[in-house]
Motif scaffolding. Structure first.
Motif, PDB file in Angstrom:
ATOM      1  N   THR A  65       0.864  -1.181   0.000  1.00  9.48           N
ATOM      2  CA  THR A  65       0.000   0.000   0.000  1.00  9.48           C
ATOM      3  C   THR A  65       0.896   1.224   0.000  1.00  9.48           C
ATOM      4  O   THR A  65       1.936   1.255   0.671  1.00  9.48           O
ATOM      5  N   ILE A  66       0.511   2.206  -0.781  1.00  7.53           N
ATOM      6  CA  ILE A  66       1.210   3.493  -0.819  1.00  7.53           C
ATOM      7  C   ILE A  66       0.171   4.548  -0.482  1.00  7.53           C
ATOM      8  O   ILE A  66      -0.828   4.694  -1.198  1.00  7.53           O
ATOM      9  N   THR A  67       0.370   5.215   0.629  1.00  5.60           N
ATOM     10  CA  THR A  67      -0.560   6.265   1.037  1.00  5.60           C
ATOM     11  C   THR A  67       0.175   7.599   1.051  1.00  5.60           C
ATOM     12  O   THR A  67       1.372   7.657   1.331  1.00  5.60           O
ATOM     13  N   THR A  68      -0.549   8.657   0.727  1.00  2.22           N
ATOM     14  CA  THR A  68       0.037   9.989   0.767  1.00  2.22           C
ATOM     15  C   THR A  68      -0.663  10.797   1.849  1.00  2.22           C
ATOM     16  O   THR A  68      -1.856  10.633   2.099  1.00  2.22           O
ATOM     17  N   TRP A  69       0.129  11.651   2.499  1.00  2.00           N
ATOM     18  CA  TRP A  69      -0.321  12.363   3.693  1.00  2.00           C
ATOM     19  C   TRP A  69       0.126  13.818   3.648  1.00  2.00           C
ATOM     20  O   TRP A  69       1.185  14.125   3.091  1.00  2.00           O
ATOM     21  N   GLU A  70      -0.663  14.678   4.283  1.00  2.00           N
ATOM     22  CA  GLU A  70      -0.306  16.090   4.390  1.00  2.00           C
ATOM     23  C   GLU A  70      -0.469  16.548   5.836  1.00  2.00           C
ATOM     24  O   GLU A  70      -1.512  16.321   6.457  1.00  2.00           O
ATOM     25  N   VAL A  71       0.567  17.194   6.344  1.00  2.00           N
ATOM     26  CA  VAL A  71       0.539  17.759   7.689  1.00  2.00           C
ATOM     27  C   VAL A  71      -0.264  19.045   7.636  1.00  2.00           C
ATOM     28  O   VAL A  71      -0.121  19.844   6.701  1.00  2.00           O
ATOM     29  N   GLY A  72      -1.121  19.266   8.628  1.00  2.00           N
ATOM     30  CA  GLY A  72      -1.974  20.449   8.672  1.00  2.00           C
ATOM     31  C   GLY A  72      -1.187  21.744   8.689  1.00  2.00           C
ATOM     32  O   GLY A  72      -0.064  21.802   9.199  1.00  2.00           O
ATOM     33  N   ASP A  73      -1.775  22.774   8.124  1.00  2.00           N
ATOM     34  CA  ASP A  73      -1.181  24.108   8.132  1.00  2.00           C
ATOM     35  C   ASP A  73      -0.833  24.517   9.556  1.00  2.00           C
ATOM     36  O   ASP A  73      -1.658  24.368  10.458  1.00  2.00           O
ATOM     37  N   GLY A  74       0.371  24.988   9.782  1.00  2.00           N
ATOM     38  CA  GLY A  74       0.780  25.437  11.099  1.00  2.00           C
ATOM     39  C   GLY A  74       1.194  24.316  12.037  1.00  2.00           C
ATOM     40  O   GLY A  74       1.566  24.573  13.179  1.00  2.00           O
ATOM     41  N   THR A  75       1.116  23.072  11.577  1.00  2.00           N
ATOM     42  CA  THR A  75       1.513  21.929  12.400  1.00  2.00           C
ATOM     43  C   THR A  75       2.985  21.643  12.171  1.00  2.00           C
ATOM     44  O   THR A  75       3.464  21.689  11.038  1.00  2.00           O
ATOM     45  N   ASP A  76       3.708  21.364  13.222  1.00  2.00           N
ATOM     46  CA  ASP A  76       5.131  21.058  13.126  1.00  2.00           C
ATOM     47  C   ASP A  76       5.306  19.681  12.482  1.00  2.00           C
ATOM     48  O   ASP A  76       4.912  18.668  13.050  1.00  2.00           O
ATOM     49  N   TYR A  77       5.901  19.660  11.287  1.00  2.00           N
ATOM     50  CA  TYR A  77       6.082  18.409  10.538  1.00  2.00           C
ATOM     51  C   TYR A  77       6.870  17.392  11.358  1.00  2.00           C
ATOM     52  O   TYR A  77       6.469  16.234  11.479  1.00  2.00           O
ATOM     53  N   ASP A  78       7.993  17.816  11.925  1.00  2.00           N
ATOM     54  CA  ASP A  78       8.858  16.885  12.656  1.00  2.00           C
ATOM     55  C   ASP A  78       8.151  16.279  13.871  1.00  2.00           C
ATOM     56  O   ASP A  78       8.292  15.087  14.136  1.00  2.00           O
ATOM     57  N   ALA A  79       7.384  17.081  14.591  1.00  2.00           N
ATOM     58  CA  ALA A  79       6.651  16.566  15.753  1.00  2.00           C
ATOM     59  C   ALA A  79       5.593  15.561  15.311  1.00  2.00           C
ATOM     60  O   ALA A  79       5.438  14.501  15.926  1.00  2.00           O
ATOM     61  N   SER A  80       4.876  15.881  14.249  1.00  2.00           N
ATOM     62  CA  SER A  80       3.864  14.954  13.740  1.00  2.00           C
ATOM     63  C   SER A  80       4.504  13.640  13.300  1.00  2.00           C
ATOM     64  O   SER A  80       4.007  12.561  13.607  1.00  2.00           O
ATOM     65  N   MET A  81       5.606  13.730  12.585  1.00  2.00           N
ATOM     66  CA  MET A  81       6.269  12.521  12.095  1.00  2.00           C
ATOM     67  C   MET A  81       6.884  11.703  13.234  1.00  2.00           C
ATOM     68  O   MET A  81       6.941  10.481  13.160  1.00  2.00           O
ATOM     69  N   ARG A  82       7.292  12.379  14.286  1.00  2.91           N
ATOM     70  CA  ARG A  82       7.815  11.657  15.453  1.00  2.91           C
ATOM     71  C   ARG A  82       6.709  10.768  16.042  1.00  2.91           C
ATOM     72  O   ARG A  82       6.935   9.596  16.352  1.00  2.91           O
ATOM     73  N   ASN A  83       5.507  11.320  16.172  1.00  2.00           N
ATOM     74  CA  ASN A  83       4.367  10.531  16.664  1.00  2.00           C
ATOM     75  C   ASN A  83       4.047   9.379  15.725  1.00  2.00           C
ATOM     76  O   ASN A  83       3.793   8.261  16.167  1.00  2.00           O
ATOM     77  N   VAL A  84       4.050   9.668  14.434  1.00  2.00           N
ATOM     78  CA  VAL A  84       3.772   8.619  13.444  1.00  2.00           C
ATOM     79  C   VAL A  84       4.823   7.514  13.565  1.00  2.00           C
ATOM     80  O   VAL A  84       4.493   6.325  13.622  1.00  2.00           O
TER      81      VAL A  84
END
Length: 97
Positions: free
Chosen positions: A6-25
Motif C-alpha cells: 500500500t502506498i498512502t500519501t499524507w499532508e501535515v496540517g497548516d501550522g503543524t510542526d512536521y517533525d513533531a507529527s512525524m515523530r508521533n507517526v
C-alpha cells in the motif's frame, strides 16, 4: 505468493510542526502497522508538508484482514497527529529486483 503493497500519501496540517507529527507517526503509528502484520513500513518526505508511506504486507489477505484496525490507526493519525490522508494506491507486487 508475492508481497502486497500500500502506498498512502499524507499532508501535515497548516501550522503543524512536521517533525513533531512525524515523530508521533514513527513512534506510535508505524509499530501499530507492524503489529497488524506489515513486514516493512517506509515513510518518505515528499515536500515541506507531505509524505508518502509505503507499507509492505506478506500478502493481500493479511492486509485485508487488518482493514478495520488500519482505519482506526488512520483516524488517530488525523485527529492526534494532525496529518490527513490525501491518497492511497495498493496492489500485489508483480516484479522486483
Amino acid at each position: 505468493m508475492m508481497p502486497y503493497i500500500t502506498i498512502t500519501t499524507w499532508e501535515v496540517g497548516d501550522g503543524t510542526d512536521y517533525d513533531a507529527s512525524m515523530r508521533n507517526v514513527r513512534d506510535k503509528r508505524l509499530p501499530a502497522l507492524k503489529d497488524l502484520g506489515a513486514t516493512r513500513v517506509t515513510v518518505v518526505r515528499t515536500s515541506d508538508r507531505t509524505s508518502a508511506a509505503i507499507t509492505e504486507w506478506p500478502d493481500e489477505v493479511t492486509r485485508d484482514t487488518a482493514e478495520a484496525a488500519i482505519e482506526a490507526v488512520r483516524v488517530k493519525v488525523h485527529t492526534e497527529d494532525l496529518v490527513r490522508l490525501t491518497g492511497e494506491m495498493r496492489g500485489e507486487v508483480v516484479a522486483e529486483v
